[in-house]
Motif scaffolding. Structure first.
Motif, mmCIF file in Angstrom:
data_model
loop_
_atom_site.group_PDB
_atom_site.id
_atom_site.type_symbol
_atom_site.label_atom_id
_atom_site.label_comp_id
_atom_site.label_asym_id
_atom_site.label_seq_id
_atom_site.Cartn_x
_atom_site.Cartn_y
_atom_site.Cartn_z
ATOM 1 N N SER A 1 2.538 110.742 34.114
ATOM 2 C CA SER A 1 3.404 111.844 33.686
ATOM 3 C C SER A 1 4.503 111.401 32.726
ATOM 4 O O SER A 1 5.065 112.215 31.989
ATOM 5 N N GLY A 2 4.824 110.107 32.756
ATOM 6 C CA GLY A 2 5.901 109.598 31.908
ATOM 7 C C GLY A 2 7.239 109.510 32.611
ATOM 8 O O GLY A 2 8.204 108.975 32.065
ATOM 9 N N TYR B 1 10.159 115.815 27.428
ATOM 10 C CA TYR B 1 8.782 116.238 27.145
ATOM 11 C C TYR B 1 8.699 117.543 26.369
ATOM 12 O O TYR B 1 7.611 117.986 26.026
ATOM 13 N N GLY B 2 9.825 118.202 26.094
ATOM 14 C CA GLY B 2 9.740 119.440 25.344
ATOM 15 C C GLY B 2 11.065 120.175 25.233
ATOM 16 O O GLY B 2 12.002 119.907 25.992
ATOM 17 N N PRO B 3 11.164 121.117 24.277
ATOM 18 C CA PRO B 3 12.378 121.916 24.130
ATOM 19 C C PRO B 3 12.496 122.917 25.279
ATOM 20 O O PRO B 3 11.533 123.131 26.028
ATOM 21 N N LYS B 4 13.667 123.530 25.408
ATOM 22 C CA LYS B 4 13.846 124.440 26.531
ATOM 23 C C LYS B 4 14.844 125.535 26.198
ATOM 24 O O LYS B 4 15.659 125.426 25.286
ATOM 25 N N ILE B 5 14.729 126.606 26.971
ATOM 26 C CA ILE B 5 15.717 127.680 26.960
ATOM 27 C C ILE B 5 16.521 127.539 28.241
ATOM 28 O O ILE B 5 15.949 127.505 29.331
ATOM 29 N N ASP B 6 17.822 127.398 28.116
ATOM 30 C CA ASP B 6 18.707 127.342 29.278
ATOM 31 C C ASP B 6 19.519 128.626 29.338
ATOM 32 O O ASP B 6 19.974 129.123 28.307
ATOM 33 N N PHE C 1 4.044 120.451 25.757
ATOM 34 C CA PHE C 1 2.731 120.094 25.224
ATOM 35 C C PHE C 1 2.310 118.698 25.682
ATOM 36 O O PHE C 1 1.165 118.300 25.486
ATOM 37 N N GLN C 2 3.258 117.947 26.268
ATOM 38 C CA GLN C 2 3.008 116.543 26.589
ATOM 39 C C GLN C 2 2.200 116.340 27.865
ATOM 40 O O GLN C 2 1.217 115.594 27.898
ATOM 41 N N ARG D 1 -1.215 114.350 28.593
ATOM 42 C CA ARG D 1 -1.225 113.151 29.430
ATOM 43 C C ARG D 1 -2.220 113.258 30.581
ATOM 44 O O ARG D 1 -2.827 112.266 30.990
ATOM 45 N N PHE D 2 -2.359 114.467 31.139
ATOM 46 C CA PHE D 2 -3.265 114.656 32.275
ATOM 47 C C PHE D 2 -4.656 115.126 31.856
ATOM 48 O O PHE D 2 -5.521 115.344 32.708
#
Length: 584
Positions: free
Chosen positions: A247-248, A402-407, A427-428, A432-433
């Motif tokens: 998963s990283g 692992y990605g952008p976000k809305i907070d 998208f990561q 990965r999986f």
């Protein structure tokens, strides 16, 4: 008198406080750490053998006022790195030597001196102590590790408020007093909701009343899940470290994880649910017709937080999130985020939050994946936000690795903002999986994953909301909704017990206070308990098959028949489900 900006005034007043401390304790070796300007004031870190107490703050404040009257000239002195090291070595000041050693070799080092006091500082400062306004207040003392490193010595941090005028200072002190009354740690103890114990640092023990509220929050989320087609799953707590490498998280989050060796292999206690959900999706073969697939999980999570960072329920080491992961194709992202924003606003408005702010957080410096993928993810989120119609703000570099976000941030009753909800486009992890689904053309295609939480950590939300309502929960969430008080146990207790049984049969949470105490004493205790209602039963109520009802925080009472009471309580309890969900 020259006018100075508020930061300069606060910075100079910090030095004023440090000089006052030196004068109040003239026979004590004192080293001063850093003393930066912060919102509403400043702080200064102090290293001294004497343990400061609140009474000392009053003495220091008085000496600060004396220093203003002395009108000491404030002068800037520039030194080379070598000169500065020698100067503070002569003063036996190890903290300042440590700071200077972290500077570049050719750095210009400045100090500011007022009277006998001199300290390392970039400035700027006012020209003399007499130019400083007297509108400051020393607030409290806390512990702080030197340079924020728990391996260094613990210093005493003195916090202060500082403003340009008396009115601003008074308003801020009133705010702090109200915040102190609402402190969720105090309310949690007073209302018997939760407590902490050193056997499990930063891990709350929820008492029966607190456990009811906690579980009711989960039930509330399940009602929303039913409306928006989420499926709840249960996943393991401890998983092989290989999973976290895949998963990283092992590379990016290892310092916040707990590990153990089992059967000669390394395992980790899960800090988040997402890798488990990736495995669950991968376990079966899905097609585009199955998407979007929404997994919700109330699994317990564990994350290591430094001892100096944890505080009450808002920063703990064990918690649960109203966590979900949505597996979706690219074309469905816009509509899904529109639904998510709808969910968010239904949820927050139901809890009485009116100040709601939406942020779009972009790629951090430490990230996983290439820029092209990040471009695609950020554009997808921004387009979805534009389509949703909600105003939003850009927070550069604040995305997950692992990605952008809305907070989504909410303002509580005192106007303090807290980040609760989050939507993270990923998208990561699907890559990965090796996740895939069968598209309409019969080919394998990679899904996109949306990480999503509304309340966020239930522990943190509990603490924030407890302060927002000052311990007075709405009727549907209150662990104790009403207390029935017989005026005289000998004559009225049976009637009170019968009413309690009838209300209990309706699913309501009501108790009878049959203690042999005065009515005034019981009334005060019930007000302190913050139960939404107090029901009084006396001769008149028994004769009329009625009750005398008093709402928390009000002095007036209202006479209701038993049937009217049951109807009122039923309607209030039904507010558990937001009106927008009941109408749909």
């Amino acid at each position: 008198m020259a006018k100075f900006d508020l930061d300069t005034i606060r910075h100079s007043t910090a030095h004023l406080m440090a000089q006052a401390i030196s004068r109040v304790f003239p026979d004590t070796h004192i080293q001063f750490g850093i003393g930066p300007v912060i919102e509403h004031g400043f702080y200064y870190d102090v290293d001294m053998d004497h343990r400061l107490v609140d009474e000392d703050l009053e003495k220091i404040e008085a000496e600060m006022q004396n220093l203003i009257k002395e009108n000491l000239s404030i002068e800037r002195k520039v030194m080379s790195r070598t000169e500065a090291l020698d100067f503070f070595k002569d003063k036996n000041d190890e903290l300042k030597q440590d700071l200077i050693n972290s500077f570049e070799d050719d750095a210009e080092i400045s100090c500011y001196q007022q009277g006998e006091f001199i300290d390392l500082c970039r400035g700027p400062h006012v020209e003399s102590t007499g130019q400083l306004p007297k509108f400051f207040k020393l607030l409290n003392i806390a512990g702080a590790y030197w340079r924020g490193d728990e391996n260094n010595k613990m210093l005493q941090r003195v916090y202060a408020a500082c403003f340009n005028d008396k009115k601003q200072l008074k308003a801020h002190l009133n705010f702090l007093e109200e915040a102190k009354k609402r402190d969720h740690r105090k309310l949690g103890k007073d209302l018997e909701l939760f407590h902490f114990n050193s056997v499990a640092p930063a891990s709350p023990f929820f008492m029966p009343k607190g456990a009811f509220v906690y579980n009711r929050l989960i039930e509330f989320m399940r009602e929303i899940y039913r409306k928006y087609d989420y499926q709840e799953v249960i996943t393991p707590q401890i998983l092989d470290s290989d999973l976290w490498h895949t998963s990283g998280h092992y590379e990016h989050y290892k310092e916040n994880m707990y590990f153990s060796r089992i059967d000669e292999r390394e395992y980790a206690v899960k800090p988040m649910n997402c890798p488990c959900h990736m495995l669950m999706f991968k376990h079966y073969k899905y097609s585009y017709r199955d998407l979007p697939m929404r997994y919700a999980d109330f699994g317990r999570l564990h994350r290591y937080e430094k001892a100096g960072a944890v505080t009450g329920l808002t920063r703990v080491r064990t918690f649960c999130q109203d966590d979900a992961h949505i597996f979706i194709d690219m074309d469905g992202i816009q509509d899904e985020i529109t639904k998510l924003m709808e969910m968010f606003f239904i949820c927050y408005e139901h809890f009485g939050f009116t100040g709601i702010k939406v942020n779009l957080s972009t790629r951090p410096e430490k990230k996983s994946g290439d820029d092209a993928t990040w471009d695609k993810a950020e554009n997808a989120l921004e387009e979805a936000l534009k389509k949703s119609g909600h105003e939003y703000f850009i927070k550069e570099g604040d995305g997950a690795f692992y990605g952008p976000k809305i907070d989504v941030e909410i303002a509580d009753a005192l106007g303090r903002y807290y980040q609760l909800g989050t939507i993270q486009l990923d998208f990561q992890l699907p890559e990965r999986f090796g996740l895939s689904y069968t598209n309409a053309q019969g080919n394998d295609e990679r899904p996109v994953v949306i990480h999503r939480a509304l309340l966020g950590s239930l522990e943190r939300f509990f603490g924030v909301y407890l302060e927002h309502v000052a311990g007075v929960f709405p009727f549907w969430l209150a662990p104790e909704q009403a207390v029935i008080v017989p005026v005289n146990n000998e004559f009225h207790l049976d009637f009170a017990n019968k009413l309690q049984s009838e209300l209990f049969a309706m699913g309501l949470r009501v108790k009878v206070d049959d203690r042999n105490e005065s009515m005034g004493y019981k009334t005060r205790q019930i007000q302190k308990s913050k139960a939404p209602f107090m029901i009084v039963i006396g001769d008149r109520e028994m004769e009329n098959n009625s009750v005398s009802l008093r709402k928390h925080g009000e002095k007036k009472t209202e006479s209701l028949t038993i049937e009217e009471l049951k109807k009122l309580f039923s309607e209030l309890d039904a507010e558990f489900i937001p009106a927008k969900l009941r109408q749909s």
